[in-house]
Structures are given as C-alpha cells and as structure tokens.
Design a protein around this motif. Structure first.
Motif, PDB file in Angstrom:
ATOM      1  N   MET A   1      24.707  14.883  24.711  1.00 25.57           N
ATOM      2  CA  MET A   1      25.493  14.326  23.624  1.00 25.57           C
ATOM      3  C   MET A   1      24.773  14.581  22.304  1.00 25.57           C
ATOM      4  SD  MET A   1      26.734  10.399  23.099  1.00 25.57           S
ATOM      5  CE  MET A   1      28.439  10.225  22.773  1.00 25.57           C
ATOM      6  N   MET A   2      25.506  15.073  21.314  1.00 23.73           N
ATOM      7  CA  MET A   2      24.877  15.379  20.034  1.00 23.73           C
ATOM      8  C   MET A   2      24.931  14.162  19.117  1.00 23.73           C
ATOM      9  SD  MET A   2      25.909  19.287  19.179  1.00 23.73           S
ATOM     10  CE  MET A   2      27.609  18.901  18.822  1.00 23.73           C
ATOM     11  N   ARG A   3      23.904  14.040  18.300  1.00 21.15           N
ATOM     12  CA  ARG A   3      23.844  12.925  17.364  1.00 21.15           C
ATOM     13  C   ARG A   3      23.352  13.453  16.026  1.00 21.15           C
ATOM     14  NH1 ARG A   3      22.682   7.160  17.751  1.00 21.15           N
ATOM     15  NH2 ARG A   3      21.632   6.447  15.866  1.00 21.15           N
ATOM     16  N   LYS A   4      24.028  13.092  14.974  1.00 23.04           N
ATOM     17  CA  LYS A   4      23.639  13.550  13.649  1.00 23.04           C
ATOM     18  C   LYS A   4      22.412  12.801  13.174  1.00 23.04           C
ATOM     19  CE  LYS A   4      25.453  14.443   9.020  1.00 23.04           C
ATOM     20  NZ  LYS A   4      26.611  14.330   8.132  1.00 23.04           N
ATOM     21  N   SER A   5      21.497  13.541  12.589  1.00 28.98           N
ATOM     22  CA  SER A   5      20.277  12.920  12.095  1.00 28.98           C
ATOM     23  C   SER A   5      20.577  11.962  10.959  1.00 28.98           C
ATOM     24  CB  SER A   5      19.312  14.012  11.613  1.00 28.98           C
ATOM     25  OG  SER A   5      18.175  13.441  11.036  1.00 28.98           O
ATOM     26  N   LYS A   6      19.994  10.776  11.037  1.00 32.00           N
ATOM     27  CA  LYS A   6      20.200   9.788   9.980  1.00 32.00           C
ATOM     28  C   LYS A   6      19.367  10.143   8.758  1.00 32.00           C
ATOM     29  CE  LYS A   6      21.087   5.846  13.032  1.00 32.00           C
ATOM     30  NZ  LYS A   6      20.629   4.496  13.423  1.00 32.00           N
ATOM     31  N   SER A   7      19.844   9.758   7.568  1.00 30.55           N
ATOM     32  CA  SER A   7      19.053   9.966   6.363  1.00 30.55           C
ATOM     33  C   SER A   7      17.824   9.077   6.422  1.00 30.55           C
ATOM     34  CB  SER A   7      19.887   9.626   5.118  1.00 30.55           C
ATOM     35  OG  SER A   7      20.321   8.283   5.171  1.00 30.55           O
ATOM     36  N   THR A   8      16.683   9.632   6.052  1.00 33.69           N
ATOM     37  CA  THR A   8      15.416   8.921   6.156  1.00 33.69           C
ATOM     38  C   THR A   8      15.210   8.004   4.963  1.00 33.69           C
ATOM     39  OG1 THR A   8      14.473  10.802   7.331  1.00 33.69           O
ATOM     40  CG2 THR A   8      12.933   9.206   6.409  1.00 33.69           C
ATOM     41  N   LYS A   9      14.909   6.735   5.229  1.00 39.64           N
ATOM     42  CA  LYS A   9      14.619   5.792   4.162  1.00 39.64           C
ATOM     43  C   LYS A   9      13.288   6.168   3.527  1.00 39.64           C
ATOM     44  CE  LYS A   9      13.761   0.907   3.205  1.00 39.64           C
ATOM     45  NZ  LYS A   9      13.655  -0.465   3.773  1.00 39.64           N
ATOM     46  N   TYR A 231       8.463  13.373  26.967  1.00 37.99           N
ATOM     47  CA  TYR A 231       7.764  13.446  25.677  1.00 37.99           C
ATOM     48  C   TYR A 231       8.463  14.405  24.724  1.00 37.99           C
ATOM     49  CZ  TYR A 231       4.170  14.261  22.199  1.00 37.99           C
ATOM     50  OH  TYR A 231       3.496  14.381  21.008  1.00 37.99           O
ATOM     51  N   ARG A 232       8.803  15.597  25.226  1.00 41.70           N
ATOM     52  CA  ARG A 232       9.472  16.583  24.359  1.00 41.70           C
ATOM     53  C   ARG A 232      10.831  16.080  23.889  1.00 41.70           C
ATOM     54  NH1 ARG A 232       7.402  20.465  28.148  1.00 41.70           N
ATOM     55  NH2 ARG A 232       9.418  20.507  29.213  1.00 41.70           N
ATOM     56  N   ARG A 233      11.585  15.436  24.783  1.00 44.72           N
ATOM     57  CA  ARG A 233      12.918  14.944  24.432  1.00 44.72           C
ATOM     58  C   ARG A 233      12.844  13.843  23.371  1.00 44.72           C
ATOM     59  NH1 ARG A 233      17.226  17.099  24.746  1.00 44.72           N
ATOM     60  NH2 ARG A 233      18.433  15.325  25.509  1.00 44.72           N
ATOM     61  N   ARG A 234      11.912  12.901  23.556  1.00 43.98           N
ATOM     62  CA  ARG A 234      11.797  11.799  22.590  1.00 43.98           C
ATOM     63  C   ARG A 234      11.223  12.277  21.263  1.00 43.98           C
ATOM     64  NH1 ARG A 234      14.006   8.946  21.136  1.00 43.98           N
ATOM     65  NH2 ARG A 234      12.660   7.193  20.572  1.00 43.98           N
ATOM     66  N   LEU A 235      10.261  13.190  21.309  1.00 40.68           N
ATOM     67  CA  LEU A 235       9.694  13.714  20.068  1.00 40.68           C
ATOM     68  C   LEU A 235      10.749  14.455  19.272  1.00 40.68           C
ATOM     69  CD1 LEU A 235       7.241  14.141  18.257  1.00 40.68           C
ATOM     70  CD2 LEU A 235       6.682  16.185  19.590  1.00 40.68           C
ATOM     71  N   SER A 236      11.612  15.183  19.965  1.00 41.65           N
ATOM     72  CA  SER A 236      12.699  15.889  19.296  1.00 41.65           C
ATOM     73  C   SER A 236      13.622  14.910  18.573  1.00 41.65           C
ATOM     74  CB  SER A 236      13.484  16.707  20.329  1.00 41.65           C
ATOM     75  OG  SER A 236      14.556  17.385  19.724  1.00 41.65           O
ATOM     76  N   ALA A 237      13.918  13.784  19.221  1.00 34.09           N
ATOM     77  CA  ALA A 237      14.779  12.773  18.596  1.00 34.09           C
ATOM     78  C   ALA A 237      14.092  12.119  17.407  1.00 34.09           C
ATOM     79  CB  ALA A 237      15.171  11.719  19.634  1.00 34.09           C
ATOM     80  N   SER A 241      16.283  15.563  15.516  1.00 33.66           N
ATOM     81  CA  SER A 241      17.128  16.605  16.117  1.00 33.66           C
ATOM     82  C   SER A 241      18.375  16.011  16.769  1.00 33.66           C
ATOM     83  CB  SER A 241      16.323  17.386  17.164  1.00 33.66           C
ATOM     84  OG  SER A 241      17.165  18.239  17.904  1.00 33.66           O
ATOM     85  N   TRP A 242      19.485  16.728  16.679  1.00 32.83           N
ATOM     86  CA  TRP A 242      20.717  16.338  17.363  1.00 32.83           C
ATOM     87  C   TRP A 242      20.555  16.392  18.878  1.00 32.83           C
ATOM     88  CZ3 TRP A 242      25.618  18.780  14.675  1.00 32.83           C
ATOM     89  CH2 TRP A 242      25.620  18.406  13.318  1.00 32.83           C
ATOM     90  N   PHE A 243      19.639  17.242  19.333  1.00 34.48           N
ATOM     91  CA  PHE A 243      19.531  17.510  20.767  1.00 34.48           C
ATOM     92  C   PHE A 243      18.415  16.701  21.435  1.00 34.48           C
ATOM     93  CE2 PHE A 243      21.217  21.282  18.673  1.00 34.48           C
ATOM     94  CZ  PHE A 243      22.429  21.427  19.344  1.00 34.48           C
ATOM     95  N   GLY A 244      17.846  15.730  20.731  1.00 29.07           N
ATOM     96  CA  GLY A 244      16.808  14.894  21.316  1.00 29.07           C
ATOM     97  C   GLY A 244      17.400  13.804  22.197  1.00 29.07           C
TER      98      GLY A 244
END
Length: 473
Positions: A1-9, A231-237, A241-244
């Motif tokens: 499932m893809m998720r758009k990256s949130k704007s960083t505060k 680790y790779r999946r969570r670090l990507s998120a 990343s949309w694919f994390g």
C-alpha cells in the motif's frame, strides 16, 4: 500500500549569525538567543530556586542502589567485577533543595567565600545541617564549576562553567542488562529507570547498537533475515518513502522485531542515508563556557569571538542537520575511520596508530570474546585460553578480514554508521595494514579509557608501545 510522505514539521530554522561560512540553525520558537527560562532569572542558582518552588512535590533525582559486588572468573582464569543493582531511590525538588541548602550552609560555616575554589567532601552537608546559613547567591559572571574533561587526548583540561523533569543517573559500564559489569540475570540502569528521554555519549549508544547487532548475528538464519527486512522497511518509512512499512505492517514489524529493543531504550538507533548538511558543530551564545582554566593556548584554539561579540565554541563533534532542522551528532572529527572499523562483530574496541615516518597505519584491537570463541568453535580450532586464541594466525586473519569488510561494505550492514558515505573512499594509508589482538578489555579501571569510554590514546600508546613497535618491523 502506498502512502504519501507527510510534510516535515520544521523544529529548527536557518538563521544568519555572521562570522565564518556555515549552516546555522535556531529553535523555531525563538528568533534570538535565549538568555533565561523565566524573566528575572539570570543564573543557575536562581533557576534552581525558582524550579524548586514551582515543582516542590515532583520527582527530580534518582540514584540506583548497589546490592552487591561479585567477582566472576572466566575459564582462562581472568576475573571481572559484576554488579547487582537494585531499584532507584528518588528525591523530589523540595528534598533536593534542602540538601543543597545544607551543603551551602556547610561551605559558609567553613568560611568559604565567593570566587574561592572548593573541593567537595561529604562532611560539608552534615556541617550545614547543624548550622544553617542564608546563601550568598552568585551573579551571572561568576564561575560556578571547574569541570575536568575526560583526558582522552592527554591531560584533562579544566572547563570553566558560568553560572522540570525527573533525572536518573547511570554508569557507562552498567546501562543495559547485558553490559559487561552487570551480573547475569539482573537489570541495568535503563531497564530499572525506564526513561522517556535518554542522553548518552556516542560510545554508549555504539555499544547498545553493537550489542543488538551481535545478538542478531549470533541467532542467524530466519531471525537475522527478518530483522534485516524489518529494519530496511521501517527505515524507508521513517525517511518518508511511499514504499516503506506503514500502518498494519509497521505494527507487525514492531511486534516481531523491534519491541525488545524498544523495551530497553524506547526506540532504535537509526542512521539515515538521505543527503543532509554535515560538518563540525559550533555553539555560541551567553551559555557557552568561559574557556579552559589556565590554558590560554587551548582556549584560543577552540573558542572564538565573532564581529558581533558572540562567544563560539568549536566542539570537535561532527553533526548533521535532519530535514526537520534538528541537529544530530554522528561522530568526533578524530574518529571517522575507527567508527567504520568497530562495527565488525569480532571487535569490542580498537585504536588506530600511525607512525609519522611510515606510509601505513596499524591497529590495536580488543576482540569480543564471545564472538571470536564462537567462530573458533565452529572452525574446530583448539586453544588453551582466550589469550592463546588471540595469538593464532588464523584468528588474526579472520578479525582482519572482518575489519576490511566493515570499511568497504559498511553501506550493506544493517547497523553500520556509514560515517563516510558522502566522502571519498578511504585512502590506502588510512586502512590498517597490520593488527595486534589484545585479549584484555580496555576499562576505566585499567586506566585505558575514560569514564565515558573514550580512548586514552597516549596512555594506550605507552602501555602497548612494544606491540606497536613490532607491528612496524
């Protein structure tokens, strides 16, 4: 499932501070340097008194009870001290203020005056309890503390320091349940305290990271594969990343992989590979220390005043600015190569040494007994004790090979620091050509590292001068 990256505060914002070219940031809530937490408060003494009035019943300090000290002997006859630590005993602000007031009265009873230096002894507090006296509070220009540095590069320097949460103190040798001074089956400082926020020197976090990595490597198989994927999946998120791993997948990885790490520290130790500004950290403003006591040359080397009159301290730490503007410390200027080498699963500690008259460097290496002995057992190597194992040619070859792998393949290692990722490849003379394995650990008690586990390089060079000389013959 893809998720758009949130704007960083943005918690840190760029700011023009003049002086040398660099990347300066400020807290987003303040447009100018903050001189005081409350109006009318200009010294630490005033801040402490006001805090104690405001938070009298809240917890402030905690110290951990020492239940016992025991000596454990290894199979090769070496003895190591192990500690059994109990729960934290806590004091609230009011109780701490009473203790401080008693200590202040004790100093005055001894006719100690402002601007005089004092060595601290326990009897001072008892004397103050017997004869309480109103405190003579300092002004902001007074020197509050002369604090000795660790002495990792020579004699300790004396830093002159001018004048609402619960705090617990830990020991560099006892932070986690698997720390080398914690008795097997008992709890370390962090497990007992359960902090929501933990500050530590990088060497402590490196040991926590190394401990996790070595446990994963020891389990191997499916456990190690799941850890690496998670680790790779969570670090990507985390990097947006949309694919994390998000949502239910994030919860799954947290449950399967990361909950044991979080149970100890409340989170993982992560390094991102996304481009971020890096360089030496320089701090400036009214709270910067006044310099080194009776050491004008060193003060002039690392403290500077700019054209606006702002006092700056060049820390020697390498930092990077995260996308939200926060600053992270990633290394010391002097330790970049060693940081890449020490991720080897066979290494507990090491120090590089370069003879100025030679074109290559060498390394003193303290191997990890568990990792090296496990390897030797799998290889069918016989030895009398750990010292004998460290002398064997095949052991030296195996450890040396792991160091080269740590340097040239650090970007493939799950918990690698990757300090050198945006710098050129290491030059040949920066990679040790020979190593010496030393069986005994470098501890503060042995005088080879500081209390913060920094290497005492000059002491190590002198202690192992013969070994270093042989590496160059």
């Amino acid at each position: 499932m893809m998720r758009k990256s949130k704007s960083t505060k943005q918690r840190g914002l760029p700011v023009d501070v003049g002086g040398e070219t660099g990347y300066a940031i400020r807290n987003y809530r303040f447009t100018s340097p903050v001189a005081t937490a409350w109006e009318g408060i200009s010294t630490l003494a005033e801040l402490f008194e006001e805090s104690c009035k405001k938070y009298a019943s809240k917890r402030l300090l905690g110290t951990q009870k020492l239940i016992s000290r025991e000596m454990e002997e290894t199979a090769d006859g070496r003895s190591f001290e192990k500690l059994h630590l109990g729960s934290y005993e806590r004091l609230n602000y009011e109780e701490v203020f009473k203790n401080v007031s008693n200590f202040s009265s004790g100093l005055l009873a001894l006719e100690h005056k402002r601007q005089e230096r004092a060595a601290i002894f326990a009897d001072v507090q008892r004397l103050g309890m017997e004869s309480p006296i109103d405190a003579d509070l300092p002004v902001s220009a007074d020197i509050a503390v002369i604090m000795y540095t660790s002495g990792s590069t020579g004699l300790p320097k004396n830093v002159m320091v001018a004048v609402g949460c619960a705090i617990g103190y830990g020991n560099p040798s006892t932070p986690t349940d698997t720390s080398n001074k914690i008795k097997r089956g008992t709890k370390g400082d962090v497990s007992v305290l359960g902090p929501t926020l933990m500050t530590a020197v990088p060497a402590i976090l490196d040991r926590v990271r190394d401990g996790v990595q070595k446990k994963v490597d020891a389990k191997g198989g499916l456990t190690k594969k799941l850890f690496e994927i998670g680790y790779r999946r969570r670090l990507s998120a985390i990097n947006g990343s949309w694919f994390g791993a998000w949502g239910l997948e994030m919860i799954l990885w947290d449950f399967i992989v990361f909950r044991k790490v979080r149970a100890v520290l409340g989170g993982g130790y992560l390094i991102s590979d996304s481009p971020m500004p890096q360089g030496e950290i320089v701090t400036g403003g009214p709270s910067v220390t006044a310099g080194y006591l009776k050491n004008e040359a060193k003060t002039n080397e690392v403290y500077k005043v700019d054209e606006r009159g702002i006092w700056w301290f060049y820390t020697g730490d390498i930092g990077q600015i995260h996308p939200d503007g926060c600053l992270g410390i990633i290394d010391r200027k002097k330790n970049m190569v060693e940081a890449a080498l020490i991720v080897s699963p066979y290494v507990d500690n090491l120090m590089l040494h370069a003879d100025p008259f030679r074109n290559y460097c060498v390394a003193l290496v303290v191997p990890s007994p568990n990792s090296v002995e496990d390897w030797a057992q799998k290889q069918g190597i016989t030895y009398t004790d750990f010292s004998d194992l460290c002398q064997k040619e095949e052991t030296i070859k195996e450890v040396y090979g792991s160091l080269l792998k740590a340097v040239f393949q650090c970007h493939h290692t799950v918990y690698s620091l990757c300090r050198l990722r945006r710098q050129p490849r290491l030059q040949k003379f920066e990679i040790p050509s020979k190593i010496k394995l030393l069986p005994d650990p470098w501890t503060p008690e042995a005088g080879l590292v500081t209390a913060a586990l920094k290497l005492k390089r000059e002491v190590i060079r002198k202690t192992f001068s013969l070994e270093l000389s042989k590496l160059y013959t």
